[in-house]
Write a protein that holds these residues in place. Structure first.
Motif, PDB file in Angstrom:
ATOM      1  N   THR A 225       0.835  -1.200   0.000  1.00 10.30           N
ATOM      2  CA  THR A 225       0.000   0.000   0.000  1.00 10.30           C
ATOM      3  C   THR A 225       0.876   1.260   0.000  1.00 10.30           C
ATOM      4  O   THR A 225       2.086   1.178   0.227  1.00 10.30           O
ATOM      5  CB  THR A 225      -0.901   0.018   1.236  1.00 10.30           C
ATOM      6  OG1 THR A 225      -0.090  -0.055   2.424  1.00 10.30           O
ATOM      7  CG2 THR A 225      -1.863  -1.175   1.217  1.00 10.30           C
ATOM      8  N   PRO A 226       0.289   2.447  -0.235  1.00 11.21           N
ATOM      9  CA  PRO A 226       1.082   3.686  -0.195  1.00 11.21           C
ATOM     10  C   PRO A 226       1.722   3.908   1.168  1.00 11.21           C
ATOM     11  O   PRO A 226       1.272   3.387   2.187  1.00 11.21           O
ATOM     12  CB  PRO A 226       0.045   4.769  -0.511  1.00 11.21           C
ATOM     13  CG  PRO A 226      -1.025   4.062  -1.275  1.00 11.21           C
ATOM     14  CD  PRO A 226      -1.089   2.682  -0.697  1.00 11.21           C
ATOM     15  N   ARG A 227       2.755   4.709   1.163  1.00 11.91           N
ATOM     16  CA  ARG A 227       3.502   4.995   2.395  1.00 11.91           C
ATOM     17  C   ARG A 227       2.595   5.632   3.447  1.00 11.91           C
ATOM     18  O   ARG A 227       1.866   6.582   3.145  1.00 11.91           O
ATOM     19  CB  ARG A 227       4.656   5.947   2.058  1.00 11.91           C
ATOM     20  CG  ARG A 227       5.608   6.247   3.200  1.00 11.91           C
ATOM     21  CD  ARG A 227       6.745   7.113   2.682  1.00 11.91           C
ATOM     22  NE  ARG A 227       7.753   7.339   3.701  1.00 11.91           N
ATOM     23  CZ  ARG A 227       7.735   8.359   4.554  1.00 11.91           C
ATOM     24  NH1 ARG A 227       6.748   9.243   4.502  1.00 11.91           N
ATOM     25  NH2 ARG A 227       8.690   8.504   5.447  1.00 11.91           N
ATOM     26  N   PRO A 228       2.620   5.112   4.704  1.00 11.43           N
ATOM     27  CA  PRO A 228       1.777   5.696   5.752  1.00 11.43           C
ATOM     28  C   PRO A 228       2.141   7.152   6.030  1.00 11.43           C
ATOM     29  O   PRO A 228       3.324   7.518   6.059  1.00 11.43           O
ATOM     30  CB  PRO A 228       2.063   4.816   6.967  1.00 11.43           C
ATOM     31  CG  PRO A 228       2.615   3.549   6.419  1.00 11.43           C
ATOM     32  CD  PRO A 228       3.353   3.934   5.178  1.00 11.43           C
ATOM     33  N   GLN A 229       1.144   7.967   6.234  1.00 11.08           N
ATOM     34  CA  GLN A 229       1.381   9.350   6.612  1.00 11.08           C
ATOM     35  C   GLN A 229       1.903   9.416   8.044  1.00 11.08           C
ATOM     36  O   GLN A 229       1.545   8.592   8.892  1.00 11.08           O
ATOM     37  CB  GLN A 229       0.092  10.159   6.487  1.00 11.08           C
ATOM     38  CG  GLN A 229      -0.420  10.297   5.061  1.00 11.08           C
ATOM     39  CD  GLN A 229      -1.666  11.145   4.984  1.00 11.08           C
ATOM     40  OE1 GLN A 229      -2.305  11.426   5.991  1.00 11.08           O
ATOM     41  NE2 GLN A 229      -2.026  11.550   3.769  1.00 11.08           N
ATOM     42  N   VAL A 230       2.745  10.401   8.300  1.00 11.08           N
ATOM     43  CA  VAL A 230       3.367  10.543   9.616  1.00 11.08           C
ATOM     44  C   VAL A 230       2.741  11.726  10.338  1.00 11.08           C
ATOM     45  O   VAL A 230       2.685  12.836   9.803  1.00 11.08           O
ATOM     46  CB  VAL A 230       4.888  10.741   9.498  1.00 11.08           C
ATOM     47  CG1 VAL A 230       5.506  10.952  10.879  1.00 11.08           C
ATOM     48  CG2 VAL A 230       5.527   9.537   8.805  1.00 11.08           C
ATOM     49  N   ILE A 231       2.264  11.488  11.546  1.00 12.21           N
ATOM     50  CA  ILE A 231       1.699  12.534  12.398  1.00 12.21           C
ATOM     51  C   ILE A 231       2.749  12.918  13.430  1.00 12.21           C
ATOM     52  O   ILE A 231       3.296  12.052  14.118  1.00 12.21           O
ATOM     53  CB  ILE A 231       0.422  12.037  13.094  1.00 12.21           C
ATOM     54  CG1 ILE A 231      -0.633  11.631  12.056  1.00 12.21           C
ATOM     55  CG2 ILE A 231      -0.142  13.104  14.023  1.00 12.21           C
ATOM     56  CD1 ILE A 231      -1.858  10.973  12.663  1.00 12.21           C
ATOM     57  N   GLY A 232       3.036  14.210  13.532  1.00 10.85           N
ATOM     58  CA  GLY A 232       4.017  14.693  14.509  1.00 10.85           C
ATOM     59  C   GLY A 232       3.431  14.664  15.909  1.00 10.85           C
ATOM     60  O   GLY A 232       2.649  15.546  16.277  1.00 10.85           O
ATOM     61  N   ARG A 233       3.802  13.665  16.684  1.00  2.15           N
ATOM     62  CA  ARG A 233       3.268  13.497  18.039  1.00  2.15           C
ATOM     63  C   ARG A 233       3.934  14.494  18.982  1.00  2.15           C
ATOM     64  O   ARG A 233       5.102  14.382  19.302  1.00  2.15           O
ATOM     65  CB  ARG A 233       3.526  12.061  18.506  1.00  2.15           C
ATOM     66  CG  ARG A 233       2.827  11.650  19.763  1.00  2.15           C
ATOM     67  CD  ARG A 233       3.015  10.158  19.946  1.00  2.15           C
ATOM     68  NE  ARG A 233       2.367   9.656  21.146  1.00  2.15           N
ATOM     69  CZ  ARG A 233       2.990   9.027  22.138  1.00  2.15           C
ATOM     70  NH1 ARG A 233       4.304   8.835  22.065  1.00  2.15           N
ATOM     71  NH2 ARG A 233       2.329   8.583  23.181  1.00  2.15           N
ATOM     72  N   ARG A 234       3.147  15.510  19.367  1.00  8.76           N
ATOM     73  CA  ARG A 234       3.670  16.649  20.137  1.00  8.76           C
ATOM     74  C   ARG A 234       4.741  17.387  19.331  1.00  8.76           C
ATOM     75  O   ARG A 234       5.688  17.932  19.885  1.00  8.76           O
ATOM     76  CB  ARG A 234       4.212  16.194  21.491  1.00  8.76           C
ATOM     77  CG  ARG A 234       3.198  15.407  22.294  1.00  8.76           C
ATOM     78  CD  ARG A 234       3.718  14.967  23.648  1.00  8.76           C
ATOM     79  NE  ARG A 234       2.739  14.070  24.252  1.00  8.76           N
ATOM     80  CZ  ARG A 234       2.808  12.745  24.203  1.00  8.76           C
ATOM     81  NH1 ARG A 234       3.852  12.167  23.611  1.00  8.76           N
ATOM     82  NH2 ARG A 234       1.885  12.003  24.748  1.00  8.76           N
ATOM     83  N   GLY A 235       4.593  17.340  18.019  1.00  7.95           N
ATOM     84  CA  GLY A 235       5.549  17.994  17.133  1.00  7.95           C
ATOM     85  C   GLY A 235       6.692  17.069  16.784  1.00  7.95           C
ATOM     86  O   GLY A 235       6.500  15.935  16.361  1.00  7.95           O
ATOM     87  N   ALA A 236       7.901  17.579  16.981  1.00  3.23           N
ATOM     88  CA  ALA A 236       9.115  16.770  16.823  1.00  3.23           C
ATOM     89  C   ALA A 236       9.903  16.903  18.122  1.00  3.23           C
ATOM     90  O   ALA A 236      10.897  17.630  18.191  1.00  3.23           O
ATOM     91  CB  ALA A 236       9.930  17.248  15.625  1.00  3.23           C
TER      92      ALA A 236
END
Length: 587
Positions: A225-236
């Motif tokens: 499948t397409p590359r999973p999107q990345v969510i910034g957990r508390r930013g970086a």
């Protein structure tokens, strides 16, 4: 007249002296022995092997648990009240202990292969026992503080099982040399049969182990499948203080498609971003408001909260060992960070055309905004000007009051329960779901976000599982993973599996055959070189090495002139000792 003539010339055995000296402090030739190891020393060898296996397990656990080091330090902080990187002393001591125990185990195996008696030095016994007890206490402590983390071991096997299988086969093939020597070169006994049976059982189990593997990345490349999107957990948070504007900006710079934040409502109704219950760890509240550092953050008003510095703690504590990589400009910006409001974060997300995932902490019952926290949060979302469809929040409460907002649940529910509640989005810990369950959710048009995902191996297996998005503390790390770490078709893996099993079996059988052939030749050659007197002497019950050494000393000062030119004395030739004659030693 007594003739003082040396009966044998000793060759220097530097390697053997090194092995026996380091392991048992037996540096001299007369200190060494080829007698059977005592039961006590065999017990210590068992303890040494147990310590090695436990440390191997312990080291593997911390290797894969690196994904959750931030959570571990946070749990320790909540218990101790002090923020420090507790993983550093654990990793340092475990590494030193593993190297030490592995070195001793190698020396012990060399003793066995060279036919030397095991005799572990008392200092090493103390060291082995100390490492064993320390590791056991560490396992108990982790189980108490961080018991849920054991689940990562099973998750990691989805990525590492094929490689661990190959390593285990190589180890078993190497150990076969020692097993064959023990079984073939001695008289038959019940213990030998038991050892051989256990070894064969382990070998067969390893050969069939891949039947139990569940590896998402063993799949057809065209099904990826397409590359999973990345969510910034508390930013970086590894590059800037968590839940600050600097952190969210860095997350967007490193390719995060969404931002995740922890929301708390102040006493005057302003939603702001704070992970902890108090302000002590991530602000200078102890300096600005002495005596209030243990007070709930929601009982401060927004003016007080805004006056606090939220960046200096990051520069001083360096929680991720990344401060040294920052430029002077970055350090200056971080040092001036303040606590971020929800409106500021949502406006940044709107400008970047990204979405937001909010984890909202309800105020306690005695809080003035206990009944109005929902409206305060909704007002902040509307004020930020971001599309309601791009905002998702948890927990899954007050659903009837939410109009247009996406709601996700942190609770693992069945597909039927989710349909009944009208939920289409889940945010789950990576250990709470399986490859099969993820496929089932996706087949029913439900969105799954998995957290926390900070290491490439975990990101890869979730990618192969079809997860559409992950929440990460390290978007800068995942950005460097353009493709799963490894991906292999089922046919190719089956070929590697069968080939490795066959090669291992061939090597093991070859080693057993060689040892058996060598033993038969040795016995035949030994019998051919015996005369009747040697056979009679060799039939005598084996004496201890001490008695043999005493016999040699007596022979040195004996009168050998009366011996005939053909007369020969044998001192246990079947055990490899030297035969002496009036013409000198012969082997």
């Amino acid at each position: 007249m007594v003739k003082h003539q040396p009966l044998q010339v000793y060759e220097k055995q530097i390697f053997l002296s090194f092995v026996t000296g380091i392991y048992g402090c037996r540096w001299k030739r007369y200190q060494r022995s080829q007698d059977e190891s005592s039961t006590w020393e065999c017990t210590w060898f068992t303890i040494l092997c147990s310590s090695f296996l436990l440390l191997l397990f312990w080291g593997y656990f911390w290797l894969v648990a690196r994904n959750d080091f931030n959570d571990f330090n946070w749990l320790v902080y909540n218990r101790s009240g002090e923020w420090r990187d507790e993983t550093i002393p654990i990793l340092a001591s475990s590494t030193v202990g593993f190297i030490y125990i592995t070195f001793l185990l190698i020396l012990a195996l060399l003793h066995i292969s060279l036919g030397q008696q095991l005799n572990l030095y008392w200092v090493h016994k103390i060291g082995v026992l100390a490492m064993l007890l320390t590791t056991i206490s560490g396992v108990i402590s982790v189980d108490d503080v961080w018991g849920d983390e054991w689940d990562i071991l099973l998750v990691s096997l989805q990525a590492t099982a094929p490689f661990l299988h190959l390593g285990a086969l190589a180890t078993v093939a190497a150990v076969s040399w020692l097993v064959a020597g023990y079984v073939v070169r001695r008289e038959r006994s019940t213990i030998q049969v038991l050892v051989l049976f256990i070894y064969i059982l382990i070998l067969v189990a390893l050969c069939l182990a891949p039947l139990t593997f569940t590896c998402p990345c063993i799949m057809d490349r065209h099904s990826l499948t397409p590359r999973p999107q990345v969510i910034g957990r508390r930013g970086a948070p590894m590059l800037a203080p968590e839940n600050t504007m600097a952190s969210f900006n860095r997350a967007l710079q490193h390719g995060a498609s969404s931002l995740e934040a922890d929301v708390t409502v102040s006493v005057d109704g302003v939603p702001f971003l704070m992970r902890d219950r108090t302000l002590k760890r991530t602000t200078d509240v102890t300096k600005v408001f002495p005596g209030r550092q243990h007070e709930d953050a929601s009982f401060f008003n927004w003016t007080e909260i805004r006056s606090l510095n939220a960046g200096l703690w990051f520069l001083e504590s360096d929680p991720y060992w990344t401060v040294a990589t920052l430029t002077g400009k970055d350090r200056s910006r971080i040092g001036n960070q303040t606590v971020c409001s929800l409106v500021e974060m949502l406006r940044l997300a709107a400008r970047a055309n990204s979405s937001a995932l909010l984890s909202i902490r309800k105020p306690p019952p005695e809080h003035p905004r206990y009944r109005s926290w929902f409206m305060d949060t909704l007002w902040a979302v509307q004020k930020a000007g971001i599309s309601l469809k791009r905002v998702t929040w948890t927990p899954d409460t007050d659903r009837g009051r939410v109009r247009g907002l996406q709601q996700a649940t942190n609770e693992k529910l069945s597909v039927e329960e989710m349909k009944q509640r009208g939920i289409t989005s889940l945010t789950l810990h990576y250990s709470k779901t399986s490859h099969r369950e993820i496929r089932e959710y996706l087949a029913n048009n439900m969105t799954v976000t998995v957290y926390p995902v900070n290491q490439p191996w975990l990101y890869s297996i979730l990618w192969c599982s079809g997860v559409p998005s992950v929440s990460s503390d390290a978007p800068q790390v995942l950005r460097k993973v353009p493709y799963p770490i490894w991906l292999m078709g089922q046919t190719a893996y089956n070929f590697i599996w069968m080939t490795s099993d066959l090669v291992t079996l061939a090597v093991v059988m070859g080693i057993f055959g060689f040892q058996n052939y060598h033993m038969i030749r040795w016995r035949i050659s030994g019998m051919q070189s015996y005369n009747p007197e040697q056979i009679m002497l060799s039939a005598v019950t084996r004496r201890s090495s001490r008695n043999v050494n005493l016999m040699k000393e007596k022979l040195i000062f004996s009168d050998i002139n009366d011996l005939s030119s053909t007369e020969e004395l044998s001192v246990y030739p079947d055990n490899g000792y030297v035969r002496y004659s009036d013409s000198g030693p012969s082997h």
